[in-house]
Design a protein around this motif. Sequence first.
Motif, PDB file in Angstrom:
ATOM      1  N   LEU B  61     117.676 -14.643  54.337  1.00 52.28           N
ATOM      2  CA  LEU B  61     117.028 -13.451  54.900  1.00 52.28           C
ATOM      3  C   LEU B  61     117.067 -12.287  53.906  1.00 52.28           C
ATOM      4  N   VAL B  62     115.936 -11.605  53.747  1.00 58.41           N
ATOM      5  CA  VAL B  62     115.890 -10.406  52.908  1.00 58.41           C
ATOM      6  C   VAL B  62     115.947  -9.189  53.821  1.00 58.41           C
ATOM      7  N   ILE B  63     116.912  -8.336  53.587  1.00 57.50           N
ATOM      8  CA  ILE B  63     117.094  -7.171  54.453  1.00 57.50           C
ATOM      9  C   ILE B  63     116.388  -5.957  53.867  1.00 57.50           C
ATOM     10  N   ILE B  64     115.564  -5.328  54.705  1.00 57.26           N
ATOM     11  CA  ILE B  64     114.879  -4.097  54.315  1.00 57.26           C
ATOM     12  C   ILE B  64     115.447  -2.978  55.165  1.00 57.26           C
ATOM     13  N   LYS B  65     115.946  -1.926  54.515  1.00 53.29           N
ATOM     14  CA  LYS B  65     116.487  -0.819  55.296  1.00 53.29           C
ATOM     15  C   LYS B  65     115.360   0.062  55.793  1.00 53.29           C
ATOM     16  N   GLY B  66     115.441   0.426  57.060  1.00 53.59           N
ATOM     17  CA  GLY B  66     114.418   1.281  57.631  1.00 53.59           C
ATOM     18  C   GLY B  66     114.607   1.366  59.114  1.00 53.59           C
ATOM     19  N   SER B  67     113.721   2.129  59.767  1.00 54.77           N
ATOM     20  CA  SER B  67     113.850   2.218  61.212  1.00 54.77           C
ATOM     21  C   SER B  67     112.496   2.518  61.833  1.00 54.77           C
ATOM     22  N   LEU B  68     112.397   2.231  63.130  1.00 52.34           N
ATOM     23  CA  LEU B  68     111.150   2.419  63.871  1.00 52.34           C
ATOM     24  C   LEU B  68     110.765   3.887  63.994  1.00 52.34           C
ATOM     25  N   GLU B  69     111.699   4.783  63.685  1.00 52.10           N
ATOM     26  CA  GLU B  69     111.381   6.216  63.784  1.00 52.10           C
ATOM     27  C   GLU B  69     110.952   6.793  62.436  1.00 52.10           C
ATOM     28  N   ASP B  70     111.035   5.992  61.389  1.00 49.13           N
ATOM     29  CA  ASP B  70     110.796   6.504  60.040  1.00 49.13           C
ATOM     30  C   ASP B  70     109.538   5.854  59.470  1.00 49.13           C
ATOM     31  N   GLU B  71     108.421   6.576  59.575  1.00 45.10           N
ATOM     32  CA  GLU B  71     107.136   5.986  59.210  1.00 45.10           C
ATOM     33  C   GLU B  71     107.084   5.536  57.751  1.00 45.10           C
ATOM     34  N   ALA B  72     107.669   6.328  56.864  1.00 46.89           N
ATOM     35  CA  ALA B  72     107.627   5.970  55.437  1.00 46.89           C
ATOM     36  C   ALA B  72     108.289   4.613  55.218  1.00 46.89           C
ATOM     37  N   SER B  73     109.434   4.400  55.865  1.00 52.91           N
ATOM     38  CA  SER B  73     110.129   3.118  55.699  1.00 52.91           C
ATOM     39  C   SER B  73     109.306   1.986  56.297  1.00 52.91           C
ATOM     40  N   LEU B  74     108.594   2.262  57.382  1.00 51.57           N
ATOM     41  CA  LEU B  74     107.753   1.237  58.014  1.00 51.57           C
ATOM     42  C   LEU B  74     106.602   0.836  57.096  1.00 51.57           C
ATOM     43  N   LEU B  75     105.929   1.842  56.539  1.00 47.80           N
ATOM     44  CA  LEU B  75     104.777   1.562  55.676  1.00 47.80           C
ATOM     45  C   LEU B  75     105.209   0.745  54.463  1.00 47.80           C
ATOM     46  N   GLU B  76     106.342   1.117  53.885  1.00 46.44           N
ATOM     47  CA  GLU B  76     106.839   0.408  52.706  1.00 46.44           C
ATOM     48  C   GLU B  76     107.188  -1.043  53.062  1.00 46.44           C
ATOM     49  N   ALA B  77     107.853  -1.221  54.201  1.00 46.17           N
ATOM     50  CA  ALA B  77     108.248  -2.563  54.630  1.00 46.17           C
ATOM     51  C   ALA B  77     107.019  -3.417  54.945  1.00 46.17           C
ATOM     52  N   LEU B  78     106.029  -2.821  55.618  1.00 47.59           N
ATOM     53  CA  LEU B  78     104.848  -3.578  56.048  1.00 47.59           C
ATOM     54  C   LEU B  78     104.036  -4.086  54.856  1.00 47.59           C
ATOM     55  N   ARG B  79     104.123  -3.387  53.728  1.00 47.28           N
ATOM     56  CA  ARG B  79     103.358  -3.813  52.547  1.00 47.28           C
ATOM     57  C   ARG B  79     103.952  -5.079  51.923  1.00 47.28           C
TER      58      ARG B  79
END
Lengths: 312, 312
Positions: B61-79
Amino acid sequence: MSAEDMVKSRIMIIGATGNLGHHLATAALRSSHPTFALVRPSSFSDAVKSRTLATLSDAGLVIIKGSLEDEASLLEALRRVDVVICALPAKQALDQKLLIQAIKKVGSIKKFIPSEFGSDPDKAHVSSMSYGFYTRKSEIRRVIEAEAIPYTIISCNFYMSYLLHSLVQPGLMVPPRDEVTVFGNGNIRGVFVKESDVAAFTINAVDDPRTLNKVVYLRPPGNVYSMNELIEIWESKIGNKLKKKYKSEEELLAKIKETPYPDNMPFIFIYSTFIKGDQTYFEIEESGGLDGLTLYPNLAYTTISEYLDTLV
Amino acid sequence: MSAEDMVKSRIMIIGATGNLGHHLATAALRSSHPTFALVRPSSFSDAVKSRTLATLSDAGLVIIKGSLEDEASLLEALRRVDVVICALPAKQALDQKLLIQAIKKVGSIKKFIPSEFGSDPDKAHVSSMSYGFYTRKSEIRRVIEAEAIPYTIISCNFYMSYLLHSLVQPGLMVPPRDEVTVFGNGNIRGVFVKESDVAAFTINAVDDPRTLNKVVYLRPPGNVYSMNELIEIWESKIGNKLKKKYKSEEELLAKIKETPYPDNMPFIFIYSTFIKGDQTYFEIEESGGLDGLTLYPNLAYTTISEYLDTLV
């Protein structure tokens, strides 16, 4: 009357399926206290909670159905016991208010141990930045005092399952083996106590008249270290020196500010403990408290070094 | 292009330390999907969650730090991924809204599997009495449709860890051996599926073009029974007949009304399932849905009888 002659109080635990709660129930049963748990009916629909309750029930736990929102169930339950220990998630601290009123009403409870544990909320320098974590606990202390409920408070500081598994490196899952971040100058000491040990100290305090209306602090030898000391212990275990990076108080405060709640809570606790020294800046006796180790010098417990051995 | 020729989609799981989430991560890794988990930084401060993540991380598993409240982290993860699977507690269903906006913005996500699972919220007869349990999930469906996000929904009905361990007797920890309560006439069927099996079906659906914008229902043979049938199976295992007490629809509704929330939720789910038949009253194909067993007839799964064997 010596402690050995005393009749063991009947203890009711609230939150017995939780992290600390199930250790409290186990410790109470091991010490031959008639032990009860107030359990909300919905807990029985969850296979994991049910399994915990079934195991404790096999060991002698008596389950009373009820909830902190239902006064009738509280009054009925309180008439069956002498001592109440609450172990709720910190967010639910204020849910103890109706319970305290019910304890007042019943009038027969010899001791209430509120859902506090952790660090002393009245001593913390971070109350205003803790999103209510400490203020809720302080508020409950004031209600207990105002109602003149007999109490003992257990200030156990950090649980060993919090932060220590990464050597206080938020974001890491295991202790680092190359580089480590030191918060502040690394010389301020914090305290970590294993949950099952916290439970054993708590149960020992139940029928101990010395602890009436007192705060019992846990600072066991071998469990009180600064970050520099923790790192040194870890280095000696892995036979390797770590590269130290330092994060100043200002940098840590900036990190707390820029990280959204609740992800910033670990940094707030680190700031409180390893910069402000909230777990160790005061002398226990001078503050009017009691030292759990002085009270119960023969209780066995797990040291930080023993815990870190399991991670090598 | 056959399914075997397809490149395995990169899957991101949100809620990977949770009850269903860690099974989803395990199933995705076993099926050789590049698998990622969005993890909020505070999860690393908890030794239990950290241990789960460490185990999954060892498995790839690759862990990406972020949260559902943090749009920047979501956009980066989704890419970094193709497919997103959400497995949040039901109360947090609406926390998916920012994620859905981020999926829309990024535009490259091939499929979103929302945090639904459970019974179909649009089919439930108890939406208005469920304290938002179903209405929140329905609301998320409407947002997904409005934004035209490609989706698959998994309607798995009850998890096996819910209610079945007591043979649907709220308040009991294990199945009864003398007396049992039957809700309604006992002939309406419900469905229980083991969490790890739900995860396996879900991961199979990820790259299956047949499931695009469809609801996949799980009603595996051997996992769909009425209360009378469940009791009969249990009786045959323990070699003993139970005394049946019947609780009518009216009595159950009164129980729901008199029991405070959330303790009345198990009764609401029982009412929905075993009185109103919400898990089985409709034909899957007629409703426009897909049957998970028809799609993946060779997937192994645990039957109710096998599960009850572990409780004898």
